[in-house]
Design a protein around this motif. Structure first.
Motif, short mmCIF file in Angstrom:
data_model
loop_
_atom_site.label_atom_id
_atom_site.label_comp_id
_atom_site.label_asym_id
_atom_site.label_seq_id
_atom_site.Cartn_x
_atom_site.Cartn_y
_atom_site.Cartn_z
N UNK A 207 -8.08 15.88 -5.16
CA UNK A 207 -7.46 15.81 -3.83
C UNK A 207 -7.65 14.41 -3.27
N UNK A 208 -6.58 13.79 -2.80
CA UNK A 208 -6.69 12.45 -2.20
C UNK A 208 -6.94 12.59 -0.70
N UNK A 209 -7.72 11.64 -0.17
CA UNK A 209 -7.93 11.64 1.28
C UNK A 209 -6.84 10.78 1.92
N UNK A 210 -5.72 11.37 2.18
CA UNK A 210 -4.61 10.67 2.84
C UNK A 210 -4.01 9.59 1.96
N UNK A 211 -3.39 8.60 2.61
CA UNK A 211 -2.66 7.57 1.86
C UNK A 211 -3.41 6.24 1.83
N UNK A 212 -4.65 6.25 2.27
CA UNK A 212 -5.44 5.01 2.26
C UNK A 212 -5.55 4.48 0.83
N UNK A 213 -5.40 3.16 0.69
CA UNK A 213 -5.55 2.53 -0.63
C UNK A 213 -6.76 1.59 -0.55
N UNK A 214 -7.82 1.91 -1.27
CA UNK A 214 -9.01 1.06 -1.25
C UNK A 214 -8.82 -0.09 -2.22
N UNK B 286 -13.15 -1.65 1.66
CA UNK B 286 -12.08 -2.27 2.46
C UNK B 286 -10.74 -1.77 1.95
N UNK B 287 -9.89 -1.29 2.89
CA UNK B 287 -8.59 -0.78 2.44
C UNK B 287 -7.53 -1.87 2.51
N UNK B 288 -6.32 -1.52 2.06
CA UNK B 288 -5.27 -2.54 1.94
C UNK B 288 -4.80 -3.05 3.30
N UNK B 289 -5.17 -2.37 4.38
CA UNK B 289 -4.82 -2.87 5.71
C UNK B 289 -5.92 -3.77 6.26
N UNK B 290 -7.00 -3.92 5.48
CA UNK B 290 -8.13 -4.75 5.94
C UNK B 290 -9.16 -3.94 6.73
N UNK B 291 -8.98 -2.62 6.85
CA UNK B 291 -9.98 -1.80 7.55
C UNK B 291 -11.24 -1.70 6.72
N UNK B 292 -12.38 -1.78 7.38
CA UNK B 292 -13.68 -1.70 6.69
C UNK B 292 -14.31 -0.34 6.97
N UNK C 63 -14.73 17.45 9.74
CA UNK C 63 -15.67 16.39 10.13
C UNK C 63 -15.59 15.19 9.18
N UNK C 64 -15.40 15.48 7.89
CA UNK C 64 -15.24 14.39 6.91
C UNK C 64 -14.05 13.53 7.29
N UNK C 65 -12.96 14.22 7.66
CA UNK C 65 -11.72 13.53 7.99
C UNK C 65 -11.90 12.71 9.26
N UNK C 66 -12.50 13.34 10.26
CA UNK C 66 -12.72 12.66 11.54
C UNK C 66 -13.60 11.42 11.33
N UNK C 67 -14.63 11.55 10.52
CA UNK C 67 -15.52 10.41 10.28
C UNK C 67 -14.76 9.27 9.62
N UNK C 68 -13.89 9.61 8.69
CA UNK C 68 -13.16 8.54 7.99
C UNK C 68 -12.09 7.91 8.91
N UNK C 69 -11.32 8.75 9.57
CA UNK C 69 -10.17 8.24 10.32
C UNK C 69 -10.60 7.63 11.65
N UNK C 70 -11.50 8.31 12.36
CA UNK C 70 -11.84 7.83 13.71
C UNK C 70 -13.03 6.88 13.71
N UNK D 67 0.79 -1.23 0.00
CA UNK D 67 0.00 0.00 0.00
C UNK D 67 0.83 1.29 0.00
N UNK D 68 1.95 1.37 0.76
CA UNK D 68 2.72 2.64 0.67
C UNK D 68 3.19 2.90 -0.76
N UNK D 69 3.54 1.80 -1.46
CA UNK D 69 4.01 1.97 -2.84
C UNK D 69 2.87 2.46 -3.74
N UNK D 70 1.67 1.86 -3.59
CA UNK D 70 0.55 2.29 -4.44
C UNK D 70 0.26 3.78 -4.23
N UNK D 71 0.25 4.21 -2.96
CA UNK D 71 -0.05 5.62 -2.68
C UNK D 71 1.03 6.51 -3.29
N UNK D 72 2.30 6.07 -3.20
CA UNK D 72 3.40 6.88 -3.74
C UNK D 72 3.32 6.95 -5.27
N UNK D 73 3.00 5.82 -5.90
CA UNK D 73 2.89 5.80 -7.37
C UNK D 73 1.82 6.80 -7.82
#
Ligand SMILES: Cc1ncc(COP(=O)(O)O)c(C=O)c1O
Length: 402
Positions: free
Chosen positions: A28-35, A44-50, A356-363, A12-18
């Protein structure tokens, strides 16, 4: 799905960097999350977070992710015939057209199949010019119709328009819901009045019946066409097949995208005999428009909306979601208003929505959209269930309480 996410996690770090390096960067990307996957209303992201997706990927994944009927239709068509030029008839295209014309009102009985919303709007502008022999367009302040040069000419936000001027000539913008402004703007040079019945990107502002009906009657009187942009409001989003049906309108043309393919990229214009009579071979075209894969997806989407009664379900789920939000946010000082029909809901805040968008996604691991600078917009898949509604409402209440 979880296995696939696990396999991708180390990359995932590589995909975000590419993407940061090679992609245009205009979005605009929302952080480095890779769906990497999706299941029902969850991404579901590449870390398995839902993540509970209350956006349906910008209002397109009406059936959620991995719906078996949609997936099977696309896979079967891909094995059989995945491309076919427009100059041949095609079974997939014919079946999709029948289904599409079957769900639009009887007076809208011809269609052109495009690839996106902006393209549908551009096509509608061309068709309106041909049908009327005029070039003027009246749109509304606060509107969003897309980013091609034609569509962005109708879009209101100066941030999207200004850098690309000069745009299409003859376009004017009237104040939304202002009947007197319409009366002054529509003339014998107006080819079309192009309106959303609920302005999505502009802040989830609902059109007033008087305003929309006045637009229709002025169009009739002055020989212009009424074009309704149903790109965001179409296919059950507002609890009806199309948003204009809440207002008993009879538009001359509707522009469709998003829900038409339930996430498969496609768009369409559907219009009357009067418009059809003005068209001729070569007036318009598209290499990909009407592609068999897209049409298989579109057919499966429409059949699933019908077979699973998803339009009625969206109406009920929308009422429930809105009622639960009103209860959970009652007394919250950040919230100014909750509005919108069906599963198209805007929570208007007294402050900027970004944090709030960010907080909802991250937290909270809940995905939401902005609409304008202060509105939190919800466009969940039509299949959202009561438990998911509760999860979403609790997360929003927690995020907005901070
Ligand atoms: C009402 C409306 N019109 C047009 C568009 C443009 O569609 P697309 O992004 O598919 O070009 C959008 C996209 O969000 C929209 O919401």
């Amino acid at each position: 799905m979880a296995d696939y996410a696990a396999q991708q996690a180390t990359h995932s770090p590589r995909y975000a960097a590419v993407e940061a390096d090679l992609e245009s960067g205009v979005v605009a990307r929302r952080g480095k999350t890779v769906m990497v996957a999706g299941e029902g209303c969850w991404m579901i992201d590449s870390e398995g977070n839902r993540y509970l997706d209350l956006t349906a990927s910008q209002g397109v994944a009406m059936l959620g992710y991995g719906h078996p009927r949609l997936a099977t239709a696309i896979a079967d068509q891909a094995r059989r015939l995945h491309a076919c030029p427009g100059f041949f008839n095609n079974d997939s295209r014919a079946r999709f057209l029948e289904a599409l014309i079957g769900v639009t009102p009887a007076h809208l009985r011809h269609a052109f199949i495009a690839n996106s919303g902006a393209e549908a709007i551009d096509g509608a502008i061309k068709f309106a010019r041909l049908a009327t022999g005029r070039t003027g367009i009246v749109a509304a302040k606060g509107s969003f119709h897309g980013r091609t040069i034609g569509a962005v000419s109708l879009t209101w936000n100066p941030k999207y328009r200004r850098p690309f001027e000069p745009l299409l000539p003859g376009v004017s913008h009237v104040k939304y819901n202002d009947r007197a402004a319409l009366e002054a703007a529509i003339s014998d040079k107006t080819a079309a009045v192009v309106l959303e019945v609920v302005q999505g990107e502009g802040g989830v502002h609902v059109g007033e019946a008087d305003f929309l009906q006045e637009a229709q009657s002025l169009c009739r009187k002055r020989g212009a066409l009424l074009v309704i942009d149903e790109i965001q409001t179409g296919f059950g989003r507002t609890g009806q097949w199309f948003g204009f049906q809440h207002f008993a309108l009879q538009p001359d043309m509707i522009a469709l995208a998003k829900g038409v393919g339930a996430g498969f990229p496609m768009g369409a214009i559907v219009y009357t005999d009067r418009v059809q009579e003005a068209l001729y071979v070569g007036a318009h075209g598209s290499t990909f428009g009407g592609n068999p894969l897209a049409c298989a997806a579109g057919l499966a989407a429409i059949q699933t909306y019908q077979n699973e009664h998803l339009i009625e379900r969206a109406h009920r789920a929308g009422q429930h979601l809105r009622a639960r939000l009103e209860e959970a946010l009652a007394g919250n000082r950040v919230v100014r208003e909750i509005r919108g029909p069906g599963l198209m809901i805007g929570i208007d805040l007294r402050t900027k929505v970004g944090p709030y968008l960010k907080r909802l996604m991250v937290e909270q691991r809940v995905l939401t959209l902005p609409a304008g600078s202060t509105v939190l917009r919800l466009l969940p898949p039509l299949i959202i269930d009561d438990d998911e509604i509760e999860t979403g409402v609790a997360a929003i209440a927690a995020a907005l309480a901070q």
